[in-house]
Each structure stands twice: as structure tokens, then as C-alpha cells.
Design an enzyme around this catalytic site. Structure first.
Site, PDB file in Angstrom:
ATOM      1  N   VAL A  34      17.390  33.922  15.310  1.00  0.00           N
ATOM      2  CA  VAL A  34      16.108  34.101  15.605  1.00  0.00           C
ATOM      3  C   VAL A  34      15.858  36.043  15.541  1.00  0.00           C
ATOM      4  O   VAL A  34      14.927  36.489  14.941  1.00  0.00           O
ATOM      5  CB  VAL A  34      15.521  33.774  16.708  1.00  0.00           C
ATOM      6  CG1 VAL A  34      14.068  34.152  17.255  1.00  0.00           C
ATOM      7  CG2 VAL A  34      15.480  32.011  17.055  1.00  0.00           C
ATOM      8  N   VAL A 152       8.273  27.206  23.651  1.00  0.00           N
ATOM      9  CA  VAL A 152       7.765  25.816  23.520  1.00  0.00           C
ATOM     10  C   VAL A 152       7.122  25.713  22.017  1.00  0.00           C
ATOM     11  O   VAL A 152       6.211  26.536  21.760  1.00  0.00           O
ATOM     12  CB  VAL A 152       6.631  25.358  24.472  1.00  0.00           C
ATOM     13  CG1 VAL A 152       6.271  23.970  24.469  1.00  0.00           C
ATOM     14  CG2 VAL A 152       7.287  25.918  25.775  1.00  0.00           C
ATOM     15  N   GLU A 210      23.465  20.242  17.082  1.00  0.00           N
ATOM     16  CA  GLU A 210      24.429  21.080  17.222  1.00  0.00           C
ATOM     17  C   GLU A 210      25.687  20.175  17.434  1.00  0.00           C
ATOM     18  O   GLU A 210      25.630  18.993  17.516  1.00  0.00           O
ATOM     19  CB  GLU A 210      24.070  21.306  19.003  1.00  0.00           C
ATOM     20  CG  GLU A 210      22.758  22.485  19.262  1.00  0.00           C
ATOM     21  CD  GLU A 210      23.077  23.685  18.594  1.00  0.00           C
ATOM     22  OE1 GLU A 210      24.169  24.323  18.409  1.00  0.00           O
ATOM     23  OE2 GLU A 210      22.102  24.394  18.500  1.00  0.00           O
ATOM     24  N   ASP A 221      16.431  19.940  26.483  1.00  0.00           N
ATOM     25  CA  ASP A 221      15.715  20.853  25.834  1.00  0.00           C
ATOM     26  C   ASP A 221      14.176  20.605  26.120  1.00  0.00           C
ATOM     27  O   ASP A 221      13.249  21.397  26.123  1.00  0.00           O
ATOM     28  CB  ASP A 221      15.884  20.913  24.337  1.00  0.00           C
ATOM     29  CG  ASP A 221      15.260  21.849  23.554  1.00  0.00           C
ATOM     30  OD1 ASP A 221      15.379  23.120  23.739  1.00  0.00           O
ATOM     31  OD2 ASP A 221      14.293  21.351  22.698  1.00  0.00           O
ATOM     32  N   LYS A 225      10.692  22.725  28.016  1.00  0.00           N
ATOM     33  CA  LYS A 225       9.614  22.938  27.295  1.00  0.00           C
ATOM     34  C   LYS A 225       8.379  22.215  28.200  1.00  0.00           C
ATOM     35  O   LYS A 225       7.385  22.763  28.322  1.00  0.00           O
ATOM     36  CB  LYS A 225       9.708  22.535  25.819  1.00  0.00           C
ATOM     37  CG  LYS A 225      10.499  23.399  24.915  1.00  0.00           C
ATOM     38  CD  LYS A 225      10.821  22.617  23.625  1.00  0.00           C
ATOM     39  CE  LYS A 225      11.855  23.508  22.938  1.00  0.00           C
ATOM     40  NZ  LYS A 225      12.523  22.597  21.730  1.00  0.00           N
TER      41      LYS A 225
HETATM   42  N1  HSE Z   1      17.028  22.365  19.520  1.00  0.00           N
HETATM   43  C1  HSE Z   1      15.741  22.390  19.522  1.00  0.00           C
HETATM   44  C2  HSE Z   1      15.232  21.313  18.385  1.00  0.00           C
HETATM   45  C3  HSE Z   1      15.143  23.754  19.173  1.00  0.00           C
HETATM   46  O1  HSE Z   1      15.811  20.576  18.018  1.00  0.00           O
HETATM   47  O2  HSE Z   1      13.807  21.311  18.601  1.00  0.00           O
HETATM   48  C4  HSE Z   1      15.186  24.622  19.940  1.00  0.00           C
HETATM   49  O3  HSE Z   1      14.658  24.424  21.270  1.00  0.00           O
END
Ligand code: HSE
Length: 451
Positions: A34, A152, A210, A221, A225
Site C-alpha cells: 500500500v 473499511v 493469505e 477482518d 471493519k
Molecule cells: N484481506 C482483506 C480482504 C483486505 O480480503 O478483503 C484487507 O482488509
């Protein structure tokens, strides 16, 4: 205080008929994917951005432990440093961009920058979900801006939508597909007729998922958000504790097929909903109508459905991750900081403005929704009556029952309920598990009809 530089005069004379242009000196900490995207976007489109905002963004310093790997971004030699103090302690940096991730060093970096009154931009959802209150308090204390659009929905400007675009609204619900990895997995399971583990392995090979997929597939995750969106919608920094979190590992191809036959698709949703006296805050796989907008969000895309009492239903769609989409959101934040500095409007948008309007977050048992229940039932008389009896005793009304003809000893039965209380459904499920006529652990998935 933003400075005006004479050495920009020639540039500005050309573009702005002799008007001086203010320069925003950006310090980035973290030169990963990023960070490189942000630097690249600023270098590529800096002139366009300056014409739009009247501010010239300059990548002044980038700190990272690795400054030798080529990221494909054309930068002057003196920009890269391995010492983050060159960003944090320099009076020549106007805004600090934290892009290292994680919840330890990143927190120190942000607090250190804020304590010197430096504005901060971050994409760090895990950190905000965990330590948001402390970070916002530090920003308020030093009257320094903190912006976090990329935390988000990647490139989707949903934070700006919630805080500014829809400021007139009470929110009845915010429902999002906020994890591209999970959405990709469900889409592939449906389209390639494959089970979860197979698709996950493919996604890992292709670099979408991942190697350690838990953050994504176990729902954390999305929960990070979701808690940020819920807090903005309902004015209370909820943190992670009240979020009900179920991941996607248990959803089978069979469930995806049954859902399809019944007119639904399965999505990992963040559901943030105003109930009577509380806010439901949950992350879980859910059946959504296949023809709905959210039902048609495929692959790695994200989308957020927001219902407000003034605007009605709205939806926002786009790439929820990836170098350039995330960089787009980070750069927008950087330029908001620049505009605030230019106009003397620090603190124009507080990091978080408490305005609690909706009561406490609901406990899991207070959830009220519709349910999909898949059971493996023995193929003999009276079985359905027995199951229906349990559901009836817990006040769960059956909307539909699907059972295929089978000559085997057991057969799958899929039941959709009308709206029921989660506490009742969980108790009924516990009882159903003990029935002789049910041979495997039943599968329960919530249904979101939307709107
Ligand atoms: N790993 C997240 C996704 C992106 O697959 O959307 C980062 O928040």
C-alpha cells in the site's frame, strides 16, 4: 502550520497564473504494497491532485526497514530512510501516513505523531477496532487530524459517506460485504462447484488469500471493519467485544447449492442494525436474495448497503483491497488533511464524534432474524413431525421445508424459518442435535432479506 515555498513558484505560475501554491510534505511509514501504491499514485497524479485542490502533494520521506527492494516508484534518492524518526521528528513533514499495519509499532507511531500535533492518516482497521478510543482521544488532545478512510472497504469512500455525505440520516441498517477473500471463495465455490478447502488452496496459490487465512475466513477482518462502521453510524465506539463473529469455514458446497435453489446466495456479511433498544452488530455467513444488489457482488469486490431515514436505501461498490484501490483512499485522506491545514480547519472532522443515539450493542441472544437450517435426517416416518415439534415449542415458525426423494438411510432436509429469536433458535438446535432421527450436526445460517 503549512509553509509556502518559493521554489514552487515557477510550477505554480505556469498552472495558476502566478498564484502561489501550498505544498503538503508527506511522510509515509511503511513501504509495503500500500505504501508503494500511495507513493506511486502521488507521483503519477500529483499534478492533477494539485489542480483539483490547490495543494501540491510531495512525498517527502518514506521510512521502511527495507529501502533497497525496487517498488517501481520513481523517487528522489533522499526520500527513503530506514529511520522512522526522520518522519516523526522532522518539522519538515506536514502529515504522517501510517502503513505498517499491526497493533503495536503502528500504535506507537500514531500516538507519537499525534502527540507532536502532526496529522495522521492510517489504513489500520485492526488497530482502530482495538485502540480507537485511545487514538481519537490523543488526536483531540493535540488538535491533530486523524483520517482512516482506507480502513473499511479499500477504495470505496464509505467513511466519508457515513460521516459527511449521509450526515442528515438516522441509519436503520448498514450491511456490508467487507472481505474480498471470503467473497471470492464463495463466488468460486458456486461457479467452480468446489468445496471451501479446495477454493481456499487455489486462492492462496493465486495470492488472493493469505497463507494464514484466519483473519479473513474466520471473520475477524470483517469484524474490524464492521465495528468502525457501526461506531460511525450509531455514535458509540463499540470496539470488538459486542461483535458476534462467525467465519465461513463450515459453509459447504451443499449449502451454497440449496441456497441457490431457494433463490439465495451465501455471503459473509457485516450486519449493523438498529433494533428496538439496541444495535445488532454481527459478522457471519448469511443467505441474501440472489437477485439483490448484495447478492450480485462477486469475486473480490466489496459493497456496503446503507439505509438512512432521509435518503432511503443506498449502496456503494468497489475494490475493497489491493495496492491502488487502497492507495486511492489513503491519498484522499492525505488531501483532506492538506485542505484542513490550508484553510486553518484542523479538527474539521473529528476522528470520532460520540453522539450515542441508539442504545447498547445487542448480545448474540438478542439477535432476531430468519434462519436456514440444514439437517441430515433419518428416512423414516414421523421424522419431520419430530423436528417441526421442537421448532414449534421454541416459537420458531417454518416458512418452507425442502427434502429431496432419497433411497438412502438419511436425507438432507432444509428448513427456512420466519423471523425468530436467536436465543430460541439456539435452544431448539441444541434439542434437535439430541434427536435420534438427526444423524449429523445441523447447519444453521442466518438469512438477511435486506430492506
Ligand atoms: N484481506 C482483506 C480482504 C483486505 O480480503 O478483503 C484487507 O482488509
Amino acid at each position: 502550520m503549512l509553509r509556502i515555498y518559493n521554489h514552487n513558484l515557477n510550477y505554480c505560475e505556469t498552472k495558476y497564473k502566478g498564484n502561489w501554491m501550498q505544498k503538503l510534505r508527506i511522510g509515509i511509514i511503511g513501504f509495503g504494497t500500500v505504501g508503494a501504491g500511495v507513493a506511486d499514485g502521488l507521483v503519477r497524479n500529483g499534478e492533477l491532485i494539485s489542480r483539483r485542490t490547490g495543494i501540491l502533494p510531495e512525498v517527502a520521506k518514506i521510512a521502511d526497514l527495507d529501502i533497497t527492494t525496487d517498488r517501481g516508484v520513481d523517487l528522489p534518492d533522499d526520500v527513503l530512510t530506514t529511520d522512522m524518526s526522520d518522519v516523526l521528528d522532522s518539522s519538515d513533514i506536514d502529515v504522517v501516513v501510517e502503513l505498517i499495519g499491526g497493533v503495536t509499532t503502528a500504535k506507537d507511531v500514531i500516538l507519537r505523531a499525534l502527540s507532536c500535533g502532526k496529522p495522521v492518516v492510517t489504513a489500520n482497521k485492526a488497530l482502530l477496532a482495538k485502540h480507537g478510543e485511545e487514538i481519537f482521544a490523543a488526536a483531540e488532545k493535540s488538535n491533530a487530524d486523524i483520517y482512516y478512510e482506507a480502513s473499511v472497504g479499500g477504495g470505496i469512500p464509505i467513511i466519508k459517506v457515513m460521516r459527511e455525505g449521509l450526515v442528515a440520516n438516522n441509519f436503520s441498517e448498514v450491511v456490508g460485504i467487507l472481505n474480498g477473500t471470503c467473497n471470492f471463495i464463495f463466488t468460486q465455490m458456486e461457479e467452480a462447484n468446489a468445496e471451501f478447502e479446495e477454493v481456499l488452496a487455489q486462492a492462496q496459490d493465486a495470492g488472493y488469500a493469505e497463507a494464514e487465512p484466519s483473519l479473513d475466513v474466520d471473520g475477524y477482518d470483517t469484524a474490524h471493519k464492521a465495528t468502525i462502521l457501526a461506531s460511525l453510524a450509531y455514535g458509540e465506539w463499540f470496539g470488538m467485544d459486542p461483535v458476534t463473529i462467525d467465519g465461513i469455514r463450515d459453509v459447504t458446497l451443499q449449502d451454497i447449492k440449496y441456497a441457490g435453489q431457494l433463490g439465495y446466495r451465501i455471503k459473509l456479511l457485516a450486519v449493523i442494525k438498529q433494533a428496538k433498544n439496541n444495535v445488532q452488530l454481527r459478522v457471519h455467513p448469511a443467505l441474501v436474495p440472489a437477485e439483490s444488489l448484495l447478492g450480485n457482488v462477486k469475486g473480490v469486490y466489496n459493497a456496503v448497503w446503507v439505509s438512512g431515514d432521509v435518503i432511503g436505501d443506498t449502496m456503494y461498490y468497489g475494490q475493497g483491497a489491493g495496492r491502488d484501490a487502497t492507495a486511492s483512499a489513503v491519498i484522499a485522506d492525505i488531501m483532506d488533511v492538506g485542505l484542513n491545514l490550508k484553510t486553518g480547519a484542523r479538527g474539521r472532522i473529528p476522528g470520532f464524534q460520540p453522539h450515542s443515539s441508539s442504545g447498547q450493542a445487542a448480545g448474540e441472544n438478542q439477535i432476531q432474524t430468519r434462519y436456514y437450517l440444514r439437517l441430515q435426517a433419518r428416512n423414516k416416518p414421523g421424522v419431520l413431525a419430530e423436528i417441526a415439534g421442537v421448532l414449534g415449542r421454541y416459537n420458531i415458525s417454518i416458512a418452507s421445508v425442502t427434502q429431496q426423494e432419497s433411497r438412502g438411510e438419511t436425507t438432507p432436509v432444509v428448513i427456512l424459518s420466519y423471523e425468530a429469536r436467536e436465543a430460541d433458535v439456539q435452544q431448539a438446535l441444541q434439542e434437535i442435535r439430541t434427536l435420534d432421527v438427526v444423524s449429523e450436526n445441523p447447519m444453521l445460517i442466518r438469512i438477511e432479506d435486506l430492506g
